[in-house]
Design a protein around this motif. Structure first.
Motif, PDB file in Angstrom:
ATOM      1  N   HIS A 111       0.933  -0.975  -0.064  1.00  0.00           N
ATOM      2  CA  HIS A 111      -0.092  -0.031   0.067  1.00  0.00           C
ATOM      3  C   HIS A 111       0.885   1.217  -0.004  1.00  0.00           C
ATOM      4  N   PRO A 112       0.542   2.271  -0.583  1.00  0.00           N
ATOM      5  CA  PRO A 112       1.326   3.533  -0.601  1.00  0.00           C
ATOM      6  C   PRO A 112       1.813   3.985   0.740  1.00  0.00           C
ATOM      7  N   MET A 113       1.162   4.024   1.895  1.00  0.00           N
ATOM      8  CA  MET A 113       1.500   4.270   3.064  1.00  0.00           C
ATOM      9  C   MET A 113       2.603   3.369   3.306  1.00  0.00           C
ATOM     10  N   GLN A 114       2.356   2.074   3.381  1.00  0.00           N
ATOM     11  CA  GLN A 114       3.381   1.068   3.668  1.00  0.00           C
ATOM     12  C   GLN A 114       4.552   1.339   3.149  1.00  0.00           C
ATOM     13  N   ALA A 115       4.741   1.501   1.854  1.00  0.00           N
ATOM     14  CA  ALA A 115       6.043   2.024   1.117  1.00  0.00           C
ATOM     15  C   ALA A 115       6.655   3.423   1.835  1.00  0.00           C
ATOM     16  N   ALA A 116       5.622   4.283   2.063  1.00  0.00           N
ATOM     17  CA  ALA A 116       6.137   5.644   2.416  1.00  0.00           C
ATOM     18  C   ALA A 116       6.885   5.423   3.646  1.00  0.00           C
ATOM     19  N   PHE A 117       6.265   4.670   4.563  1.00  0.00           N
ATOM     20  CA  PHE A 117       6.800   4.470   5.999  1.00  0.00           C
ATOM     21  C   PHE A 117       8.274   3.811   5.603  1.00  0.00           C
ATOM     22  N   ILE A 118       8.577   3.008   4.743  1.00  0.00           N
ATOM     23  CA  ILE A 118       9.736   2.284   4.683  1.00  0.00           C
ATOM     24  C   ILE A 118      10.974   3.228   4.053  1.00  0.00           C
ATOM     25  N   ARG A 119      10.161   4.120   2.844  1.00  0.00           N
ATOM     26  CA  ARG A 119      11.134   5.175   2.540  1.00  0.00           C
ATOM     27  C   ARG A 119      11.796   6.240   3.447  1.00  0.00           C
ATOM     28  N   HIS A 120      10.583   6.570   4.405  1.00  0.00           N
ATOM     29  CA  HIS A 120      10.994   7.560   5.240  1.00  0.00           C
ATOM     30  C   HIS A 120      11.472   6.969   6.631  1.00  0.00           C
ATOM     31  N   ASP A 121      11.754   5.637   6.979  1.00  0.00           N
ATOM     32  CA  ASP A 121      12.214   5.144   7.875  1.00  0.00           C
ATOM     33  C   ASP A 121      11.474   5.516   9.284  1.00  0.00           C
ATOM     34  N   ALA A 122      10.137   5.243   9.038  1.00  0.00           N
ATOM     35  CA  ALA A 122       9.119   6.044  10.073  1.00  0.00           C
ATOM     36  C   ALA A 122       8.848   4.874  11.087  1.00  0.00           C
ATOM     37  N   PHE A 123      10.007   4.303  11.819  1.00  0.00           N
ATOM     38  CA  PHE A 123       9.657   3.514  12.710  1.00  0.00           C
ATOM     39  C   PHE A 123      10.821   3.053  13.219  1.00  0.00           C
ATOM     40  N   GLN A 124      11.198   2.686  14.496  1.00  0.00           N
ATOM     41  CA  GLN A 124      12.416   2.240  15.025  1.00  0.00           C
ATOM     42  C   GLN A 124      12.061   0.749  15.561  1.00  0.00           C
ATOM     43  N   CYS A 125      11.534   0.643  16.466  1.00  0.00           N
ATOM     44  CA  CYS A 125      11.330  -0.861  17.174  1.00  0.00           C
ATOM     45  C   CYS A 125      10.081  -1.413  16.119  1.00  0.00           C
ATOM     46  N   GLY A 126       9.150  -0.588  15.587  1.00  0.00           N
ATOM     47  CA  GLY A 126       8.182  -1.145  14.788  1.00  0.00           C
ATOM     48  C   GLY A 126       6.784  -1.595  15.622  1.00  0.00           C
ATOM     49  N   TYR A 127       6.918  -1.479  17.015  1.00  0.00           N
ATOM     50  CA  TYR A 127       5.763  -2.105  17.596  1.00  0.00           C
ATOM     51  C   TYR A 127       4.396  -1.503  17.375  1.00  0.00           C
ATOM     52  N   CYS A 128       4.560   0.026  17.196  1.00  0.00           N
ATOM     53  CA  CYS A 128       3.268   0.810  16.799  1.00  0.00           C
ATOM     54  C   CYS A 128       3.060   0.992  15.253  1.00  0.00           C
ATOM     55  N   GLU A 134       3.598  12.600   2.659  1.00  0.00           N
ATOM     56  CA  GLU A 134       3.801  12.004   1.223  1.00  0.00           C
ATOM     57  C   GLU A 134       2.999  10.947   0.601  1.00  0.00           C
ATOM     58  N   ALA A 135       2.365  10.226   1.568  1.00  0.00           N
ATOM     59  CA  ALA A 135       1.594   9.228   0.813  1.00  0.00           C
ATOM     60  C   ALA A 135       0.029   9.468   0.810  1.00  0.00           C
ATOM     61  N   LEU A 136      -0.298  10.671   1.351  1.00  0.00           N
ATOM     62  CA  LEU A 136      -1.696  10.849   1.497  1.00  0.00           C
ATOM     63  C   LEU A 136      -2.323  10.990   0.182  1.00  0.00           C
ATOM     64  N   PRO A 137      -1.500  11.711  -0.988  1.00  0.00           N
ATOM     65  CA  PRO A 137      -2.442  11.833  -2.372  1.00  0.00           C
ATOM     66  C   PRO A 137      -2.503  10.249  -2.826  1.00  0.00           C
ATOM     67  N   ALA A 138      -1.659   9.466  -2.801  1.00  0.00           N
ATOM     68  CA  ALA A 138      -1.888   8.106  -3.226  1.00  0.00           C
ATOM     69  C   ALA A 138      -2.615   7.233  -2.681  1.00  0.00           C
ATOM     70  N   SER A 139      -2.767   7.594  -1.432  1.00  0.00           N
ATOM     71  CA  SER A 139      -3.399   6.542  -0.447  1.00  0.00           C
ATOM     72  C   SER A 139      -4.799   6.951  -0.662  1.00  0.00           C
ATOM     73  N   ARG A 140      -5.227   8.245  -0.924  1.00  0.00           N
ATOM     74  CA  ARG A 140      -6.660   8.489  -1.279  1.00  0.00           C
ATOM     75  C   ARG A 140      -7.033   7.852  -2.322  1.00  0.00           C
ATOM     76  N   LEU A 141      -6.379   7.421  -3.226  1.00  0.00           N
ATOM     77  CA  LEU A 141      -6.961   6.501  -4.449  1.00  0.00           C
ATOM     78  C   LEU A 141      -7.159   5.099  -4.213  1.00  0.00           C
ATOM     79  N   GLU A 142      -6.532   4.627  -3.217  1.00  0.00           N
ATOM     80  CA  GLU A 142      -6.707   3.162  -2.807  1.00  0.00           C
ATOM     81  C   GLU A 142      -8.180   3.010  -2.184  1.00  0.00           C
ATOM     82  N   GLU A 143      -8.683   1.814  -2.520  1.00  0.00           N
ATOM     83  CA  GLU A 143     -10.110   1.676  -1.890  1.00  0.00           C
ATOM     84  C   GLU A 143      -9.766   0.929  -0.580  1.00  0.00           C
ATOM     85  N   LEU A 144     -10.907   1.266   0.124  1.00  0.00           N
ATOM     86  CA  LEU A 144     -10.472   0.957   1.656  1.00  0.00           C
ATOM     87  C   LEU A 144     -11.157  -0.682   1.720  1.00  0.00           C
TER      88      LEU A 144
END
Length: 168
Positions: free
Chosen positions: A95-112, A158-168
């Protein structure tokens, strides 16, 4: 005289769409959605943090809206659509949000991270945040004990625009 005992409660049958797949499950009336996911279905992406709805580690999407799975009884899922972190990707395509989290190193331990991502995906289908402070406020139900907030916010922005296009 022997004490009066209530008969044991029977499991209730529910039907739902779980990560895009129709499921029929038998659940006990007191089972939370989080316990159903983790203990009965083996979907361990959603984490048990506080178990009181305060940390957001268990955030999942119910009919496209973010909810704390630790507070939602599984019997309330009947006839609903539930998406967990495991259901966001399309096969090998993140999902675009998952990919953006990886690109931005948006986690440390990853629990949350699973809860953060699910919350951010739901946020993409809400009215757009007016600024970064508004974005921070809307994500305030998801805590990161490692303090990766700047990277989390960068990834979401970064991911908000692409995520809006994804179906929930």
């Amino acid at each position: 005289m022997p004490a009066h005992r209530e008969p044991p409660m029977a499991a209730q049958s529910i039907s739902l769409i779980l990560n895009g797949e129709e499921r029929r499950l038998d659940v006990l009336p007191w089972t939370t959605t989080l316990d159903l996911l983790r203990e009965q279905l083996g979907l361990v992406g959603s984490k048990k943090g506080c178990d009181h709805g305060q940390c957001g580690a268990c955030t999942v999407l119910l009919d496209g809206r973010r909810v704390n799975a630790c507070l939602l009884l599984a019997v309330m899922l009947d006839g609903r659509r539930l998406t967990t972190i495991e259901g966001l990707a399309r096969g090998e395509q993140l999902h675009p949000m998952q990919a953006a989290f990886i690109r931005h190193d948006a986690f440390q331990c990853g629990y949350c991270t699973p809860g953060q991502i699910c919350s951010a995906v739901a946020l993409a289908h809400e009215p757009a945040p007016s600024d970064r402070a508004d974005l921070r406020e809307r994500m305030s139900g998801n805590l990161c004990r490692c303090g990766a907030y700047p990277n989390i916010l960068d990834a979401i922005e970064e991911a908000l625009p692409a995520s809006r296009l994804e179906e929930l």
